[in-house]
Design an enzyme around this catalytic site. Structure first.
Site, PDB file in Angstrom:
ATOM      1  N   LYS A 188       0.840  -1.200   0.000  1.00 51.06           N
ATOM      2  CA  LYS A 188       0.000   0.000   0.000  1.00 51.06           C
ATOM      3  C   LYS A 188       0.878   1.253   0.000  1.00 51.06           C
ATOM      4  CE  LYS A 188      -0.403   0.106   5.049  1.00 51.06           C
ATOM      5  NZ  LYS A 188      -1.320   0.138   6.208  1.00 51.06           N
ATOM      6  N   ARG A 229     -10.199   0.054  15.441  1.00 50.49           N
ATOM      7  CA  ARG A 229     -10.066   0.805  14.203  1.00 50.49           C
ATOM      8  C   ARG A 229     -11.080   0.279  13.194  1.00 50.49           C
ATOM      9  NH1 ARG A 229      -4.200   1.208  11.334  1.00 50.49           N
ATOM     10  NH2 ARG A 229      -4.615  -1.015  11.049  1.00 50.49           N
ATOM     11  N   TYR A 240      12.199  31.458   3.243  1.00 55.30           N
ATOM     12  CA  TYR A 240      10.942  32.144   3.529  1.00 55.30           C
ATOM     13  C   TYR A 240      10.825  32.642   4.971  1.00 55.30           C
ATOM     14  CZ  TYR A 240       8.684  30.586  -0.825  1.00 55.30           C
ATOM     15  OH  TYR A 240       8.339  30.388  -2.139  1.00 55.30           O
ATOM     16  N   MET A 251       8.884  24.473  -1.051  1.00 53.95           N
ATOM     17  CA  MET A 251       8.165  23.437  -1.779  1.00 53.95           C
ATOM     18  C   MET A 251       9.111  22.539  -2.576  1.00 53.95           C
ATOM     19  SD  MET A 251       5.003  23.725  -4.492  1.00 53.95           S
ATOM     20  CE  MET A 251       3.879  24.409  -3.256  1.00 53.95           C
TER      21      MET A 251
END
Length: 368
Positions: free
Chosen positions: A37, A136, A264, A313
């Site tokens: 997965k 779950r 940033y 990013m």
């Protein structure tokens, strides 16, 4: 190998080593389910599954969502594929692509039986989940009798496996709770066997369960993180080899003065004259903004270089003051020696979160 851009090297030879290492803990007739997965934990579910199938290293595959199973089928994977978390909307695709759903709630079972009747299916295989304490997904021991009565009244679907999940199998201090979970799952099995005469495959252990709870291996075991090189146990880690190596290059080097800013939002201000390397990997690639501002590091010329400022990013900046290196030089974000587990720990997270976040835009190279 040397790289000229951000590259994920995936060591298929290490993958084979890890699977064979895990199988040393199993009896000869215990089946092995490979968990692929989340793009095989950030690697490539198609490439990993096809390699394991070619080498006959897995009896079963498992993914979280139906779309992941479809991707494998379209790529030519033929072995059985278990879907951990299907939804009602998936039933048509599940049948079309010969996938096997986990039916974890009464609502899901009733709807799947109705769907199977409309499609004139006969004994279509499905998997049933036991909630042994994780709370779950799945059925409790107390409610499984009623569920079995519903299943027994038709012949359109058939229980193929029943499974549960240990919630802290890597934590040796939680052994008493794991043993309680195993006991609950055994009671669940007994209940099923009073209702069904055919052989049901039972599985309960994840990677740490394989290593720590041999009494709970049952008919099949599941492994995800272990296949990819992590034992979740410092005592045993030497026996496993991480398969995922993330590399990049230095795009540019800046010489900055005391008081200058980097990146940033004034994320870093130089306390002195420094040398800063910009590297072409960022949070869009999976290196989350949890890193930066001194959290996390990369390796250049085998020297640990801290990430400074905020992760961008597409880029990070690192402190390379005093290091003799050049633009274009290789950068190791993590590899077999400086592992993703070590990097994740600096941000108080786990390797699973880091590697499963790796973007598909990163170039992948498979090494046998």
């Amino acid at each position: 190998m040397s790289v000229q851009e951000t590259t994920l090297e995936i060591r298929l030879d290490n993958l084979q080593h890890n699977v064979l290492q895990l199988k040393k803990y199993l009896k000869a007739d215990t089946q092995f389910l490979a968990v692929v997965k989340a793009n095989s934990y950030g690697n490539s579910s198609v490439a990993i599954a096809k390699y394991l199938e070619k080498k006959n290293l897995a009896d079963y595959f498992a993914v979280a969502f139906t779309s992941e199973g479809i991707e494998l089928r379209k790529a030519g994977v033929t072995k059985p594929i278990l879907i951990f978390h299907p939804q009602l909307i998936d039933f048509e695709d599940i049948i079309h692509y010969n996938l096997e759903p986990t039916l974890y709630s009464k609502r899901l079972i009733i709807h799947f039986i109705d769907f199977a009747k409309k499609k004139n299916l006969y004994e279509y295989p499905f998997h049933i989940k036991c909630n042994s304490g994780m709370n779950r997904l799945g059925f409790s021991v107390e409610e499984i009798d009623d569920i079995c009565e519903i299943i027994k009244k038709q012949n359109n679907i058939k229980v193929k496996t029943a499974f549960s999940h240990l919630l802290a199998s890597e934590d040796l201090e939680a052994r008493s709770f794991m043993e309680k979970q195993i006991s609950i799952f055994k009671d669940f099995q007994k209940k099923l066997e009073t209702h069904f005469s055919h052989k049901i495959i039972y599985h309960n252990c994840n990677t740490s369960g394989i290593l720590n709870y041999p009494e709970a291996h049952f008919d099949m075991v599941r492994s995800g993180i272990g296949m990819y090189g992590f034992a979740n146990d410092t005592r045993l880690q030497k026996d496993f080899k991480p398969i995922t190596i993330l590399k990049s290059i230095i795009s540019q080097i800046h010489h900055i003065q005391a008081g200058d800013y980097v990146g940033y939002n004034f994320g870093f201000q130089a306390p002195k004259a420094m040398k800063i390397a910009t590297i072409s990997v960022g949070h869009a690639d999976g290196l989350n903004r949890i890193y930066g501002k001194g959290v996390g590091f990369v390796f250049i010329k085998d020297k640990k270089c801290p990430i400074v400022g905020n992760v961008c990013m597409d880029m990070i900046m690192t402190d390379i003051t005093g290091l003799d290196c050049d633009e274009g030089d290789e950068v190791i974000i993590f590899d077999e020696r400086h592992t993703s587990e070590t990097l994740a720990e600096t941000a108080q997270t786990i390797s699973y979160e880091l590697v499963t976040s790796l973007s598909r835009r990163i170039k992948r190279i498979f090494i046998e």
